[in-house]
Motif scaffolding. Structure first.
Motif, PDB file in Angstrom:
ATOM      1  N   ALA A   1      -1.092 -11.924  -3.688  1.00  0.00           N
ATOM      2  CA  ALA A   1      -0.373 -10.641  -3.557  1.00  0.00           C
ATOM      3  C   ALA A   1       0.760 -10.748  -2.546  1.00  0.00           C
ATOM      4  CB  ALA A   1      -1.350  -9.534  -3.142  1.00  0.00           C
ATOM      5  N   TRP A   2       0.587 -11.580  -1.500  1.00  0.00           N
ATOM      6  CA  TRP A   2       1.655 -11.738  -0.499  1.00  0.00           C
ATOM      7  C   TRP A   2       2.925 -12.282  -1.143  1.00  0.00           C
ATOM      8  CZ3 TRP A   2       1.424  -9.109   3.601  1.00  0.00           C
ATOM      9  CH2 TRP A   2       0.226  -8.909   4.303  1.00  0.00           C
ATOM     10  N   GLN A   3       2.765 -13.095  -2.207  1.00  0.00           N
ATOM     11  CA  GLN A   3       3.950 -13.650  -2.867  1.00  0.00           C
ATOM     12  C   GLN A   3       4.590 -12.654  -3.833  1.00  0.00           C
ATOM     13  OE1 GLN A   3       1.095 -15.912  -2.421  1.00  0.00           O
ATOM     14  NE2 GLN A   3       2.311 -16.347  -0.590  1.00  0.00           N
ATOM     15  N   PHE A   4       3.739 -12.070  -4.739  1.00  0.00           N
ATOM     16  CA  PHE A   4       4.366 -11.253  -5.783  1.00  0.00           C
ATOM     17  C   PHE A   4       4.810  -9.873  -5.308  1.00  0.00           C
ATOM     18  CE2 PHE A   4      -0.240 -10.320  -6.916  1.00  0.00           C
ATOM     19  CZ  PHE A   4      -0.220  -8.959  -6.662  1.00  0.00           C
ATOM     20  N   CYS A   5       4.235  -9.351  -4.201  1.00  0.00           N
ATOM     21  CA  CYS A   5       4.583  -7.975  -3.813  1.00  0.00           C
ATOM     22  C   CYS A   5       6.061  -7.850  -3.424  1.00  0.00           C
ATOM     23  CB  CYS A   5       3.681  -7.472  -2.693  1.00  0.00           C
ATOM     24  SG  CYS A   5       3.785  -8.405  -1.173  1.00  0.00           S
ATOM     25  N   TRP A   6       6.591  -8.869  -2.716  1.00  0.00           N
ATOM     26  CA  TRP A   6       8.006  -8.792  -2.336  1.00  0.00           C
ATOM     27  C   TRP A   6       8.906  -8.910  -3.555  1.00  0.00           C
ATOM     28  CZ3 TRP A   6       8.377  -6.899   2.259  1.00  0.00           C
ATOM     29  CH2 TRP A   6       7.433  -7.203   3.244  1.00  0.00           C
ATOM     30  N   ALA A   7       8.502  -9.798  -4.492  1.00  0.00           N
ATOM     31  CA  ALA A   7       9.307  -9.966  -5.712  1.00  0.00           C
ATOM     32  C   ALA A   7       9.334  -8.682  -6.535  1.00  0.00           C
ATOM     33  CB  ALA A   7       8.738 -11.124  -6.537  1.00  0.00           C
TER      34      ALA A   7
ATOM     35  N   LYS B   1      -8.315  -2.725 -13.983  1.00  0.00           N
ATOM     36  CA  LYS B   1      -9.279  -3.556 -13.263  1.00  0.00           C
ATOM     37  C   LYS B   1      -8.635  -4.860 -12.804  1.00  0.00           C
ATOM     38  CE  LYS B   1     -13.883  -5.617 -13.724  1.00  0.00           C
ATOM     39  NZ  LYS B   1     -15.047  -5.852 -14.620  1.00  0.00           N
ATOM     40  N   TRP B   2      -7.847  -5.457 -13.686  1.00  0.00           N
ATOM     41  CA  TRP B   2      -7.170  -6.716 -13.355  1.00  0.00           C
ATOM     42  C   TRP B   2      -6.167  -6.512 -12.215  1.00  0.00           C
ATOM     43  CZ3 TRP B   2      -2.229  -8.725 -13.332  1.00  0.00           C
ATOM     44  CH2 TRP B   2      -2.109 -10.116 -13.295  1.00  0.00           C
ATOM     45  N   LEU B   3      -5.431  -5.401 -12.280  1.00  0.00           N
ATOM     46  CA  LEU B   3      -4.428  -5.113 -11.248  1.00  0.00           C
ATOM     47  C   LEU B   3      -5.081  -4.868  -9.887  1.00  0.00           C
ATOM     48  CD1 LEU B   3      -2.063  -2.836 -13.350  1.00  0.00           C
ATOM     49  CD2 LEU B   3      -1.406  -4.995 -12.268  1.00  0.00           C
ATOM     50  N   MET B   4      -6.250  -4.255  -9.890  1.00  0.00           N
ATOM     51  CA  MET B   4      -6.963  -4.049  -8.622  1.00  0.00           C
ATOM     52  C   MET B   4      -7.363  -5.392  -8.014  1.00  0.00           C
ATOM     53  SD  MET B   4      -9.292  -0.725  -9.595  1.00  0.00           S
ATOM     54  CE  MET B   4     -10.173  -0.690  -8.046  1.00  0.00           C
ATOM     55  N   GLN B   5      -7.751  -6.338  -8.872  1.00  0.00           N
ATOM     56  CA  GLN B   5      -8.079  -7.675  -8.376  1.00  0.00           C
ATOM     57  C   GLN B   5      -6.826  -8.379  -7.860  1.00  0.00           C
ATOM     58  OE1 GLN B   5      -9.920  -9.376 -11.847  1.00  0.00           O
ATOM     59  NE2 GLN B   5     -11.986  -8.767 -11.221  1.00  0.00           N
ATOM     60  N   ALA B   6      -5.725  -8.174  -8.579  1.00  0.00           N
ATOM     61  CA  ALA B   6      -4.463  -8.802  -8.167  1.00  0.00           C
ATOM     62  C   ALA B   6      -4.030  -8.289  -6.797  1.00  0.00           C
ATOM     63  CB  ALA B   6      -3.384  -8.522  -9.210  1.00  0.00           C
ATOM     64  N   GLN B   7      -4.215  -7.004  -6.587  1.00  0.00           N
ATOM     65  CA  GLN B   7      -3.768  -6.375  -5.344  1.00  0.00           C
ATOM     66  C   GLN B   7      -4.431  -6.979  -4.112  1.00  0.00           C
ATOM     67  OE1 GLN B   7      -4.306  -2.115  -5.410  1.00  0.00           O
ATOM     68  NE2 GLN B   7      -2.169  -1.732  -4.981  1.00  0.00           N
TER      69      GLN B   7
ATOM     70  N   GLY C   1       4.203  -2.990  -6.073  1.00  0.00           N
ATOM     71  CA  GLY C   1       4.468  -3.965  -5.029  1.00  0.00           C
ATOM     72  C   GLY C   1       4.257  -3.382  -3.642  1.00  0.00           C
ATOM     73  N   ALA C   2       4.770  -2.151  -3.431  1.00  0.00           N
ATOM     74  CA  ALA C   2       4.606  -1.490  -2.129  1.00  0.00           C
ATOM     75  C   ALA C   2       3.142  -1.173  -1.866  1.00  0.00           C
ATOM     76  CB  ALA C   2       5.447  -0.216  -2.094  1.00  0.00           C
ATOM     77  N   SER C   3       2.405  -0.749  -2.895  1.00  0.00           N
ATOM     78  CA  SER C   3       0.975  -0.441  -2.739  1.00  0.00           C
ATOM     79  C   SER C   3       0.180  -1.698  -2.405  1.00  0.00           C
ATOM     80  CB  SER C   3       0.421   0.197  -4.018  1.00  0.00           C
ATOM     81  OG  SER C   3       0.998   1.460  -4.229  1.00  0.00           O
ATOM     82  N   ALA C   4       0.547  -2.814  -3.044  1.00  0.00           N
ATOM     83  CA  ALA C   4      -0.135  -4.079  -2.758  1.00  0.00           C
ATOM     84  C   ALA C   4       0.095  -4.480  -1.302  1.00  0.00           C
ATOM     85  CB  ALA C   4       0.371  -5.172  -3.695  1.00  0.00           C
ATOM     86  N   LEU C   5       1.315  -4.268  -0.809  1.00  0.00           N
ATOM     87  CA  LEU C   5       1.618  -4.562   0.595  1.00  0.00           C
ATOM     88  C   LEU C   5       0.721  -3.735   1.518  1.00  0.00           C
ATOM     89  CD1 LEU C   5       5.492  -4.824   1.102  1.00  0.00           C
ATOM     90  CD2 LEU C   5       3.745  -6.384   1.989  1.00  0.00           C
ATOM     91  N   HIS C   6       0.626  -2.431   1.219  1.00  0.00           N
ATOM     92  CA  HIS C   6      -0.203  -1.552   2.053  1.00  0.00           C
ATOM     93  C   HIS C   6      -1.666  -1.981   2.018  1.00  0.00           C
ATOM     94  CE1 HIS C   6      -2.734   2.191   2.525  1.00  0.00           C
ATOM     95  NE2 HIS C   6      -2.212   2.006   3.719  1.00  0.00           N
TER      96      HIS C   6
END
Length: 965
Positions: free
Chosen positions: A53-59, A42-48, A73-78
């Motif tokens: 998310a724009w900052q941590f997805c590339w890292a 649930k927390w990760l879905m909120q993070a996404q 990270g790739a899923s968050a980008l999508h």
């Protein structure tokens, strides 16, 4: 994440940082506690979806991270690109695109799952900017990956490009774009096919291309054909795909690509391309035959799929090409070979079932031509369909008993379903072949019967031929066929020595029951076989089913056999009690058969037979009723009550009187009977016993339901003939319901109200019963109805029926209309949809009686606003959208029967802020009110308005999700 304020378990306070995301992912993948996993997810879905998310997805995509973290990270980008594209400034589009290209190039040699998600992210970006902001997007993708990349070999780059090209159409299919935008992009993508197709052809035909690249090319083709790419523009690549069908590693993927290309609905517009594909398919015949001979089921299955896809999807177009008729006929014969593929389905082959729909389609297309053209095609294809009948009957044959006994239960069930499909096909083919088909089957049956040599599979051959007759006779009127008398004469001559043949003989006789009713002289030929089969446990289903059909269709001709049928049935029940070879359902069918049979006899004979037939059960029930309740007794009691219910369902002497009045079968019917109905006589005799059973089992809903079922089925069958028992039954129902309220008692009460409340002589006991069950149910509502949804549902149906059938019941001072109204308001908020539907029906009916029942009118005036609020809450989102039609009915009834009040109530209710939904503007509320108040006659329009309004209330209006609503 060890501290409370920084763990996924505190999503409101945790920061969406790289470190916290990694810890949450570790918790999701490796924590053994399922609760912790759920919290982390649930927390990760909120993070996404967070701005961070724009900052941590590339890292998270850094090379040193493990694939699971990179994947997130790739899923968050999508997610950010596909769902929150509007948050991205236009000046950042190019840099975002460049970063994605870089990451894809990097992961081309890395994790496959991460590469796919990055490709999907870039595809989503492309769909958001093309064609205006990224013209020639696909061509640029191709160029970008064809350039030499540092540290990435050519094969990896090629696979990455193919992955990107494959997911692009797939992402388009699942995107949330508006329909107008989708149309624009579909057109742009289709135009880009000219950049893709030559590349795919080159990669597929290059000898040095590895199998992995060729497989990806084929998957890419499958993906792109969904974009309505014209077959004329992809025919060369589709033809190239045929060339790799000889490669076992690529076979399945190539089949999928070819079938997808051929099956696209748009393909039929490209006739010349289809004509080029026919020879390509015909060239597969040698490979098909080799596969069949070697037992290669996968290859034969795949080739059959291709042939059927071409024939089934384009038979009309190909039939129209008169100059190429020989090629299409060759394709039809190829499909015939697939239908008749050697071996038993599903053990030795699984291919033949694919072809059955093709034969329906071809026949429909032939029969749809104008008369002259149809006649020409029928002349060509009639022999083909006779051949098909032979093939289907061969495929329908059972294996030998030695083989069949080794089959699993699942295989036997699949074969049964397969035979049903064959039966349906034969029935359909009859439309083209007509009576000649029956003559053809009859001749074959005669040859098998008269063949003294009896070749090995003759029993199976005989069974299949009879199965053909049965398939046709079950649904087609064969009364004019001149071969049926001969068939009936053949049946007793068949030497039945296996169960499958015996079963089919029984079912064939059953299928001819209507014919037998017109030719009763033939009953003596087959009825003894049916009665004899009743004693065989293996034939219990077929023999009981057939006897029921004969008793239903031929009851007026069975008088000479009635005593024997009853006696045999009683013997079977005695055997059943000892060996239990008749299942409960079959016992019920047998009782229904006897009900039909007895209906045609004089009343005295009916009573005599009933006495001998049910006395043993009544005695057994008396014994069981005296014993203390236990599980085994319960099963036996419900079984006996079920037998009586099924007997009374079909024992209907009134039908005989109706048929005499209507002039139906005057020779077969006897004069109307005087005196009480036999069913009523029996019910009066066992009434005290029913009361005794209930006294012991009143707390058991299943037993109560079984008792009520006897009376319910009797009432439905007898109607006014049940009149002598109305008072008795009403009194018993009242006592039952007062002691232990059960939904089945309410259902029976509703039936009694429906049939007898309007009869002056029966109104007093019905009124007393109605008042009693209403009072008891109102007390249930006071205690809380949540645990009794079935009672609430049945109660609301009862009230609606009473209002509709006899509104006078609501004049009584003993009926608290206001309390009932409030119960309805409570019921509208229950979660069970059937209950809410019944309650809406109650209110719609109640509102229509506001004028003729003053007490109802007073309650509506005082409490109508509360009903409107409840309806608006439901429309606003509290109730499922599937119930909106029912709430629309209530709104319509309010507007029809109290329009002035509704206008005031609507205005007051909709003035509340955020009611019935925070998604509504003042203008939308006003429009809704105007639309509802305008409609006093057009109920359909009110339903449309409510459906539209509920979408707005739920924030779904205009979304693709709501498009199918």
């Amino acid at each position: 994440m060890e501290t409370a304020d920084r763990s996924p378990q505190s999503p409101d306070t945790a920061q969406f940082t790289v470190e916290n995301v990694e810890k949450a992912l570790h918790q999701l993948y490796y924590d053994p506690d399922i609760e912790n996993k759920n919290v982390a997810q649930k927390w990760l879905m909120q993070a996404q979806v967070s701005p961070q998310a724009w900052q941590f997805c590339w890292a998270l995509l850094s090379p040193e991270k493990v694939p699971e973290i990179q994947y997130f990270g790739a899923s968050a980008l999508h997610t950010k690109i596909s769902r929150y594209w509007g948050d991205i400034p236009a000046e950042q589009y190019e840099s975002l695109k460049a970063q994605l290209f870089t990451q894809i190039a990097h992961f081309a040699s890395g994790s496959k799952m991460v590469l796919t998600r990055l490709c999907v992210a870039l595809a989503s970006l492309a769909l958001n900017v093309m064609p205006d902001l990224w013209p020639g997007a696909v061509a640029e993708m191709v160029r970008a990956f064809q350039e030499e990349g540092v540290g990435t070999d050519g094969s990896a780059r090629c696979l990455a490009l193919l992955e990107l090209l494959t997911v692009l159409p797939e992402e388009f299919q699942t995107s949330r774009l508006s329909q107008a935008r989708k149309g624009q992009i579909r057109e742009a993508l289709a135009a880009e096919w000219t950049s893709v197709c030559p590349l795919l052809r080159q990669l597929l035909l290059q000898p040095e291309s590895p199998g992995s690249i060729k497989a990806r090319v084929l998957k890419c083709l499958s993906s792109w054909v969904l974009l309505d790419v014209p077959l004329s523009e992809s025919e060369a690549l589709v033809e190239d795909s045929f060339s790799v069908l000889t490669d076992p590693e690529l076979f399945d993927t190539a089949v999928e690509a070819i079938v997808n290309a051929i099956s696209h609905p748009d393909a039929q517009r490209h006739v010349s391309s289809l004509l080029k594909l026919v020879p390509q398919v015909l060239q597969l015949q040698d490979q098909l035959q080799e596969a069949v001979q070697s037992g290669d089921m996968e290859t034969s299955h795949g080739i059959c799929r291709i042939a059927v896809a071409l024939g089934e999807n384009h038979s009309r177009v190909l039939l129209d090409q008169v100059d190429n008729w020989h090629n299409f006929l060759a394709l039809v014969n190829m499909i015939m070979f697939c239908t008749g593929i050697p071996g038993h389905y599903p053990v030795n082959e699984t291919t033949s079932s694919l072809t059955l729909t093709f034969w329906y389609t071809l026949q429909d297309d032939i029969m749809s031509f104008e008369v002259e053209k149809q006649a020409a095609y029928v002349q060509v294809y009639r022999p083909v369909y006779f051949q098909l009948v032979d093939v289907l009957l061969h495929k329908a044959q059972f294996p030998t008993e030695e083989e069949y006994v080794c089959w699993s239960s699942d295989e036997k069930e699949q074969f049964r379903i397969y035979r049903v499909d064959i039966s349906d096909t034969l029935m359909y083919v009859y439309e083209m072949l007509g009576a000649e088909l029956l003559s053809n089957l009859y001749d074959k049956l005669g040859r098998v019967l008269t063949n003294t040599e009896h070749p090995a599979p003759w029993q199976q051959h005989m069974e299949a031929l009879l199965y053909g007759f049965q398939s046709i006779a079950e649904t087609i009127d064969v009364s004019y066929s001149d071969v049926i008398p001969g068939l009936i004469g053949f049946i007793p001559r068949i030497n039945v020595n296996n169960v499958q043949l015996a079963d089919t003989v029984m079912f064939t006789i059953g299928a001819l029951a209507e014919w037998l009713s017109d030719h009763p002289v033939m009953l003596s030929t087959v009825l003894p076989m049916v009665l004899q089969a009743l004693g065989n446990p293996d034939l219990s289903v077929s023999s009981v089913s057939t006897l029921k059909k004969i008793c239903r269709e031929c009851k007026y001709d069975l008088t000479p056999y009635a005593a024997n049928i009853v006696a045999v049935s009683q013997v079977r029940w005695c055997l059943q009690q000892k060996s239990l070879f008749l299942k409960s359902s079959q016992c019920m069918w047998l009782m229904q058969a006897l009900g039909f049979l007895l209906s045609a006899l004089p009343v005295e004979e009916i009573l005599q037979n009933l006495h001998s037939l049910i006395t043993p059960y009544i005695q057994q029930l008396e014994k069981l009723a005296d014993e203390m309740p236990n599980p085994s007794n319960k099963v036996a009691i419900i079984h006996i009550l079920g037998l009586l219910s099924n007997l009374f369902t079909t024992l209907d002497i009134s039908k005989k009187e109706e048929e005499l009045e209507e002039g139906i079968s005057p020779v077969k019917t006897s004069p109307p009977q005087l005196g009480p109905n036999p069913v009523v006589v029996v019910l009066q005799q066992v009434f005290a016993l029913m009361h005794t059973v209930l006294s012991k089992w009143l707390n058991d809903s299943q037993v109560v339901e079984a008792v009520c079922a006897i009376f319910e089925k009797s009432v439905k069958t007898l109607l006014s003939d049940f009149a002598p028992m109305v008072s008795q039954l009403s009194e018993m129902l009242g006592r039952m319901y007062s002691t232990v309220p059960q939904a089945s008692a309410l259902e029976l009460t509703r039936l009694m109200v429906h049939i007898f409340a309007s009869e002056p002589e029966h109104f007093p006991p019905i009124k007393t019963l109605f008042e009693l069950v209403t009072s008891v149910t109102l007390s249930i509502f006071q205690q809380g109805p949540r645990d009794h949804p079935d009672i609430v549902d049945s109660f609301m149906q009862l009230q609606a029926q009473a209002l509709k059938r006899k509104p006078d019941l609501f004049f009584s001072e003993n009926v608290d209309v206001k309390a009932m109204y409030h119960c309805g308001l409570i019921s509208l908020e229950l979660p069970e949809s059937p209950t809410v539907k019944s309650t809406c029906l109650f209110f719609a009916e109640l509102l229509s009686h506001g004028r003729d029942v003053p007490r109802v009118g007073q309650v509506v005036q005082e409490e109508g606003k509360e009903l409107l609020k409840a309806v608006l809450k439901a429309i606003g989102g509290r109730s499922p959208r599937s119930l909106m039609e029912q709430f629309a009915e209530v709104l319509f009834s309010l507007n029809k029967h109290c329009p002035t009040l509704l206008q005031v109530w609507l205005k007051e209710a909709l003035q509340q802020p955020d009611f019935p939904s925070p998604h509504l503007s003042v203008e939308q509320k006003d429009t809704f009110a105007e639309q509802i108040l305008r409609e006093h006659v057009n109920k359909r329009r009110v339903k449309e308005v409510v459906k539209e309004f509920t979408l707005v209330c739920r924030g779904l209006h205009g979304t693709e999700y709501a498009a199918g609503y």
